[in-house]
Write a protein that holds these residues in place. Structure first.
Motif, PDB file in Angstrom:
ATOM      1  N   ALA A  78      41.329  39.893  48.059  1.00 22.29           N
ATOM      2  CA  ALA A  78      42.285  40.027  48.672  1.00 22.29           C
ATOM      3  C   ALA A  78      43.135  40.785  49.151  1.00 22.29           C
ATOM      4  O   ALA A  78      43.964  40.736  49.985  1.00 22.29           O
ATOM      5  CB  ALA A  78      43.586  39.165  47.289  1.00 22.29           C
ATOM      6  N   LEU A  79      42.295  42.093  48.135  1.00 22.51           N
ATOM      7  CA  LEU A  79      43.409  43.849  48.878  1.00 22.51           C
ATOM      8  C   LEU A  79      42.416  43.817  49.880  1.00 22.51           C
ATOM      9  O   LEU A  79      43.061  44.023  50.871  1.00 22.51           O
ATOM     10  CB  LEU A  79      42.820  44.925  47.660  1.00 22.51           C
ATOM     11  CG  LEU A  79      43.161  46.234  48.125  1.00 22.51           C
ATOM     12  CD1 LEU A  79      44.912  46.358  48.343  1.00 22.51           C
ATOM     13  CD2 LEU A  79      42.649  47.281  47.156  1.00 22.51           C
ATOM     14  N   LEU A  80      41.405  43.573  50.132  1.00 25.74           N
ATOM     15  CA  LEU A  80      40.662  43.828  51.480  1.00 25.74           C
ATOM     16  C   LEU A  80      41.771  42.958  53.022  1.00 25.74           C
ATOM     17  O   LEU A  80      41.887  43.125  53.890  1.00 25.74           O
ATOM     18  CB  LEU A  80      38.893  43.829  51.750  1.00 25.74           C
ATOM     19  CG  LEU A  80      38.015  44.897  50.738  1.00 25.74           C
ATOM     20  CD1 LEU A  80      36.477  44.699  50.397  1.00 25.74           C
ATOM     21  CD2 LEU A  80      38.452  46.007  51.352  1.00 25.74           C
ATOM     22  N   PHE A  81      41.560  41.510  52.459  1.00 27.95           N
ATOM     23  CA  PHE A  81      42.047  40.723  53.827  1.00 27.95           C
ATOM     24  C   PHE A  81      43.473  41.039  53.840  1.00 27.95           C
ATOM     25  O   PHE A  81      43.487  40.751  55.248  1.00 27.95           O
ATOM     26  CB  PHE A  81      41.519  39.228  53.047  1.00 27.95           C
ATOM     27  CG  PHE A  81      39.845  39.064  53.693  1.00 27.95           C
ATOM     28  CD1 PHE A  81      39.779  38.001  54.616  1.00 27.95           C
ATOM     29  CD2 PHE A  81      38.873  38.705  52.841  1.00 27.95           C
ATOM     30  CE1 PHE A  81      38.881  37.810  55.139  1.00 27.95           C
ATOM     31  CE2 PHE A  81      37.468  38.916  52.762  1.00 27.95           C
ATOM     32  CZ  PHE A  81      37.867  38.008  54.522  1.00 27.95           C
ATOM     33  N   SER A  82      44.016  41.467  54.069  1.00 26.75           N
ATOM     34  CA  SER A  82      45.717  41.234  53.070  1.00 26.75           C
ATOM     35  C   SER A  82      45.410  42.600  53.569  1.00 26.75           C
ATOM     36  O   SER A  82      46.950  42.504  55.091  1.00 26.75           O
ATOM     37  CB  SER A  82      46.055  41.374  51.594  1.00 26.75           C
ATOM     38  OG  SER A  82      45.723  42.300  50.702  1.00 26.75           O
ATOM     39  N   THR A 112      39.257  31.885  46.468  1.00 28.63           N
ATOM     40  CA  THR A 112      40.367  30.413  46.334  1.00 28.63           C
ATOM     41  C   THR A 112      41.106  31.547  45.370  1.00 28.63           C
ATOM     42  O   THR A 112      42.770  31.691  45.860  1.00 28.63           O
ATOM     43  CB  THR A 112      40.079  29.441  45.209  1.00 28.63           C
ATOM     44  OG1 THR A 112      39.225  28.771  46.026  1.00 28.63           O
ATOM     45  CG2 THR A 112      40.881  28.885  44.761  1.00 28.63           C
ATOM     46  N   LEU A 113      40.865  31.878  44.476  1.00 29.43           N
ATOM     47  CA  LEU A 113      41.474  32.997  44.012  1.00 29.43           C
ATOM     48  C   LEU A 113      42.225  34.418  45.081  1.00 29.43           C
ATOM     49  O   LEU A 113      43.278  34.311  44.496  1.00 29.43           O
ATOM     50  CB  LEU A 113      40.808  33.658  43.135  1.00 29.43           C
ATOM     51  CG  LEU A 113      41.632  34.459  41.866  1.00 29.43           C
ATOM     52  CD1 LEU A 113      42.957  33.358  41.030  1.00 29.43           C
ATOM     53  CD2 LEU A 113      40.790  35.088  40.520  1.00 29.43           C
ATOM     54  N   ALA A 114      41.742  34.315  45.263  1.00 25.92           N
ATOM     55  CA  ALA A 114      41.707  35.644  46.607  1.00 25.92           C
ATOM     56  C   ALA A 114      42.828  35.217  47.416  1.00 25.92           C
ATOM     57  O   ALA A 114      43.421  35.996  47.671  1.00 25.92           O
ATOM     58  CB  ALA A 114      40.713  36.188  47.745  1.00 25.92           C
ATOM     59  N   LEU A 115      42.997  33.846  47.316  1.00 22.40           N
ATOM     60  CA  LEU A 115      44.025  33.486  48.463  1.00 22.40           C
ATOM     61  C   LEU A 115      44.985  33.397  47.688  1.00 22.40           C
ATOM     62  O   LEU A 115      46.798  33.833  48.496  1.00 22.40           O
ATOM     63  CB  LEU A 115      43.450  32.038  48.819  1.00 22.40           C
ATOM     64  CG  LEU A 115      44.778  30.676  49.839  1.00 22.40           C
ATOM     65  CD1 LEU A 115      44.589  32.164  50.868  1.00 22.40           C
ATOM     66  CD2 LEU A 115      44.621  29.589  50.519  1.00 22.40           C
ATOM     67  N   GLY A 116      45.216  32.867  46.480  1.00 16.35           N
ATOM     68  CA  GLY A 116      46.594  33.238  45.496  1.00 16.35           C
ATOM     69  C   GLY A 116      46.842  34.384  45.433  1.00 16.35           C
ATOM     70  O   GLY A 116      47.934  35.260  46.063  1.00 16.35           O
ATOM     71  N   ILE A 117      46.153  35.117  44.964  1.00 18.56           N
ATOM     72  CA  ILE A 117      46.471  36.925  45.265  1.00 18.56           C
ATOM     73  C   ILE A 117      46.517  37.599  46.340  1.00 18.56           C
ATOM     74  O   ILE A 117      47.999  38.370  46.207  1.00 18.56           O
ATOM     75  CB  ILE A 117      45.074  37.518  44.099  1.00 18.56           C
ATOM     76  CG1 ILE A 117      44.903  36.694  42.938  1.00 18.56           C
ATOM     77  CG2 ILE A 117      45.247  39.079  44.170  1.00 18.56           C
ATOM     78  CD1 ILE A 117      43.282  37.469  42.216  1.00 18.56           C
TER      79      ILE A 117
END
Length: 926
Positions: free
Chosen positions: A447-451, A99-104
């Motif tokens: 978040a960094l990896l997916f973005s 959830t937080l990774a989506l926001g970041i």
């Protein structure tokens, strides 16, 4: 030197712990000896000393907190303990991290895109030494274009630069190239064309994006070619014109054919020999990889009448330089300012370039202005985007904070136990914040990896499919650098503290007072209120984002469908004649007339006229009355003007309200004008303008050199036409003066073809007709609908909506997840209460209604707060809203009802579980 002993202790923790034990034992012995001196037995004296001194473990904890050199060890202990707790609650950890990774992640994508587009350096071997050059002119404007003679003067005289290069971009017609044309060579075949961001009709020619550069371009940038050689000297270029091809275009257009080197292609009909291939992805001083690179000295071959190499007033090129060793930007700027003053004496004294100017030198960038001097609209758009993605992160933080708060109930016994063993409340808060920060950092890594993966895919799509091939290959460097790593670390740590602070304070405070067993199975009122605050916050922010996206979507639709005052069933044809004496004005005019005759015979064509399309707006002119020459003292207004043929109004369906139309004339047109209704009202309010006179003046207003100007004659007003709307939101370009177009200037204006059938079908019939008239004639065809989609009044809201919509959907998703997760926890916490109610005879439907009622209260409060936030957001977006008020009822009411329905569904699913609770099980539930 106490600090030296502390530093030594940092590397000998076991010895320090032993020393603390010995010191505590010493103080305990002192208390014991004092008791024995007062007459106590040894055993009783020892016991009384322990009671007065307190537990040694508590003193060790406090002394460890006081000693700064113990901080690394305690932080490491907190991290180990936090990691164990997150591992033991794997389901919660995974859900919270995602959830937080989506926001970041959405913030990382926005920041990376900003860096990849705006904060990019020049593509050079030593990009840190490259600088851009411009002049701050006497008028205050920034001049980023220079003439070729000025470039040569700067190149040969300035000693602050080890190399100075010049370059400009141009689309050139490509022929005799062989190979296979890219399927996206036209706008319609590209992703941008399919999305309606470019006109899909395109041209009847194949074009190539060409960078025209100085001969020292590659040596100053320090770039070696992939194959072949660079340009030769002036004599070699004159004998055999050379061209370089980019590796991207070589692979796409010619399938990497090695035999292309040494072959001849034609650009604008001129034969060039391919002598080299530039490295893949090399953009040089731009943001796209051009198809070809041509030396500036070959430009007269492409445009024989331009005199670019000798005309000091022909501002053609941007300049870039490499700083000489040991020279700073300020020193280079000072030297160039001095020399620019000398060069200004060689320019037209009436122009800005003929007056003293100040040099502007800044770190190398593909943009014509320093980053801090970008237009206010660009800065405003970037600020709004970063604000929107920041609000998504706030939703994610409120989401996790709510779950942390609910989860804290299950840790009440653990926290109370730690307090009873001597831990202070500050120590508990630090431990809980450490866990939250660790959770935030884990989410940041994800978040960094997916973005990064997402941006790589988007960058590949942009390079391969987004733009038509004729615009080159768009390059984005999205690999994370130190700034991106620092940004991810900062917002991840900040997010961890943001969502962890309130739960940490609440949990540590509750642990102190939670002595009653009865409180363990129910949800305290204070904690329930905090849950409601978090839910309301998520709903408010998400609703504001959704309403903003809805306003932008409705604005773009409204702008596209709004009545413009003219018929949009029209095709715009822009003709480009080959250069050279063969195509003089008489021949061009004859070809245009022949083309009009042939166009009139095309099925579906209703009428044909000549004028500039009204979609993008018009030039401006000062207006004076009573035959006076317009000046600063007597000008009544500055109005838009346009030259049109006599049948313009009938062709575009613009009504003539009163007066008469222009009369077709073979010679010079009569000195008369037709005013739009709003222009007539401004010049002669409440009066009949027919028969009145006026004069137009364009001095001091922007116009091209060869442009037809309305200056000179005294015009008589012969008619008033209905208002039309061009490129502005406020309709200021509706105040318009129509001037009759001379018949000998038809070739300089677009051909407007009104159709009664599908305009695209008419365009398909027009292309072969033009090729049969003259194969060298270039035509760019677009429908008014396509041109409107690219007008600022339509494109900007559509582009903003394309960004705001996914951001708003992510916010809606996070808010829905937050409502669902929080209500699920509340239902679990109130299981015993539900069991008691059902044991006392409550119906399942009543239980469901009670749960939904209590869960929807914060949602309704959030909706109300979100509407106030949306009013503020719509005020910030007012410049991009066309035909809508800042409080648009459909957007506000429609989105709110949609959000309410989604929130109700998210709360209904977990609340329904309460209906299935067995009273006997619920009463035993802990």
């Amino acid at each position: 030197m106490a600090w030296i002993s502390r530093l030594r202790a940092l590397f000998g923790r076991e010895k320090l712990a032993k020393d603390l034990e010995e010191e505590l034992e010493f103080h305990l012995s002192m208390h014991q000896d004092a008791n024995i001196e007062r007459g106590m037995p040894a055993a009783e004296a020892r016991r009384e000393a322990r009671l007065r001194f307190g537990r040694p473990s508590l003193w060790q904890e406090r002394m460890g907190e006081i000693d700064l050199m113990m901080l690394p060890e305690t932080v490491l202990q907190d991290l180990r303990y936090g990691a164990r707790m997150l591992y033991r609650n794997a389901a919660f950890t995974i859900a919270a991290v995602l959830t937080l990774a989506l926001g970041i992640g959405i913030n990382v994508v926005a920041f990376t895109t900003y860096k990849a587009f705006f904060d990019r350096s020049l593509d050079a071997r030593d990009s840190g030494k490259m600088v851009d050059i411009a002049l701050v002119l006497h008028s205050g404007n920034t001049g980023s274009l220079f003439s070729y003679p000025d470039y040569e003067a700067y190149r040969d005289r300035l000693r602050s630069f080890s190399g100075l290069i010049a370059g400009t971009d141009e689309l050139l017609a490509l022929s005799d190239a062989g190979g296979s044309v890219s399927q996206r060579s036209s706008a319609g075949g590209s992703l941008a064309g399919k999305l309606g961001l470019l006109p899909s009709s395109g041209s009847n020619k194949e074009f190539a994006a060409t960078k025209i550069v100085s001969e020292n371009y590659f040596s100053v940038l320090g770039i070696a070619l992939l194959r072949g050689r660079t340009f030769g000297d002036a004599s070699e270029l004159a004998a055999s014109p050379a061209v370089l091809i980019s590796e991207n275009y070589w692979q796409r257009r010619f399938a990497g054919d090695p035999a292309l080197l040494g072959q001849t292609i034609r650009l604008n009909g001129v034969a060039f020999t391919v002598v080299g291939i530039t490295p893949r992805g090399f953009v040089g001083t731009g943001i796209t990889v051009p198809d070809f690179w041509i030396p500036l000295r070959s430009e007269p071959l492409l445009h024989p009448d331009s005199h670019l190499l000798s005309d000091r007033e022909n501002l053609c090129c941007r300049l870039f330089a490499s700083l000489a060793p040991g020279v700073s930007i300020d020193q280079a700027q000072a030297e160039m300012t001095l020399f620019a003053g000398q060069l200004s004496t060689l320019h037209d004294p009436h122009s800005d370039w003929g007056k003293p100017a100040t040099a502007l030198v800044w770190p190398g960038s593909p943009f014509g202005l320093p980053l801090n001097q970008l237009s206010g609209e660009v800065k405003y758009a970037v600020l709004l985007i970063m604000l929107a993605v920041g609000m998504v992160l706030v939703i994610a933080c409120a989401n996790i904070a709510s779950l942390q708060l609910a989860r804290a109930t299950s840790r009440q016994n653990e926290l109370s136990m730690r307090l009873s063993l001597g831990a202070s409340r500050r120590r508990l808060i630090r431990q809980l914040l450490t866990e939250s920060a660790l959770l935030g950092l884990l989410a940041g890594v994800v978040a960094l990896l997916f973005s990064w993966a997402l941006m790589k895919v988007l960058a590949t799509v942009a390079a391969e499919d987004f733009f038509p091939a004729q615009y080159g290959t768009l390059i984005f460097h999205v690999n994370p650098d130190l700034e991106i790593f620092a940004y991810v670390f900062a917002i991840s740590l900040a997010a961890g503290i943001l969502f962890g602070l309130v739960p940490a304070l609440e949990s540590s405070g509750s642990a102190i007072s939670s002595g009653l067993k009865a409180n363990a199975g129910t949800s305290p009122a204070r904690r329930r209120r905090l849950h409601n605050v978090f839910i309301a916050a998520q709903v408010a922010v998400a609703l504001a984002l959704m309403i903003a996206a809805s306003l932008l979507i409705r604005s773009s639709i409204h702008a596209l469908k709004a009545d413009r005052g003219y018929d949009k069933q029209v095709v715009n044809l822009d003709l480009t004649f080959p250069e050279g004496s063969k195509y003089n004005a008489d021949r061009k005019n004859a070809m245009v007339r022949e083309l009009r005759t042939r166009l009139a015979a095309v099925p579906g064509v209703v009428a044909i006229t000549h004028a500039n399309a009204p979609v993008y707006g018009y030039r401006g002119a000062a207006v004076s009355l009573n035959g006076e020459v317009p000046s600063a003292q007597n000008k009544l207004a500055i109005l838009s003007y346009t030259f049109v043929q006599a049948n313009y109004f009938q062709t575009l369906g613009i009504p003539l309200l009163f007066g008469r139309n222009f009369q077709p004339q073979a010679g010079p047109p009569e000195p008369s004008v037709i005013l739009s209704q709003s222009a007539a009202q401004q010049l002669w309010p409440g009066e009949n303008p027919i028969g009145r006179s006026l004069r137009l003046g364009t001095e001091g207003l922007f116009h091209r050199k060869s442009e037809l100007l309305p200056d000179g004659p005294v015009y008589q007003v012969i008619g008033v036409a209905g208002d039309t709307r061009g490129a502005t939101f406020d309709g200021s370009d509706s105040k318009l003066v129509y001037v009759q177009l001379p018949e000998d200037r038809l070739q300089d204006y677009s051909i407007l073809v009104r159709t009664q059938s599908d305009p695209n079908q008419v365009i398909g019939a027009i292309r072969p007709l033009i090729s049969s008239l003259d194969p060298d004639l270039e035509v760019d065809s677009s429908t008014f609908e396509e041109m409107l989609r690219l007008a600022a009044t339509v494109f900007l809201p559509r582009f903003a909506a394309a960004i705001a919509s996914p951001v708003g959907l992510v916010g809606l998703l996070l808010a829905s997840m937050g409502i669902y997760g929080t209500v699920s926890y509340i239902v679990v916490l109130r299981t015993r209460e539900v069991g008691i109610r059902m044991a006392l005879g409550a119906q399942k439907r009543a239980i469901l209604g009670l749960m939904l009622q209590q869960c929807m209260r914060p949602v309704l409060a959030g909706l109300l707060a979100g509407m106030f936030l949306a009013v503020g957001a719509s005020y910030l977006l007012r410049g991009a809203l066309h035909g809508l008020s800042t409080v648009d009822g459909i957007s506000f009411a429609g989105v709110s009802l949609l959000f309410l329905a989604i929130a109700l569904f998210a709360a209904y699913v977990p609340s329904r579980r309460a209906m299935r609770v067995e009273p006997t099980v619920a009463l035993r539930y802990e």
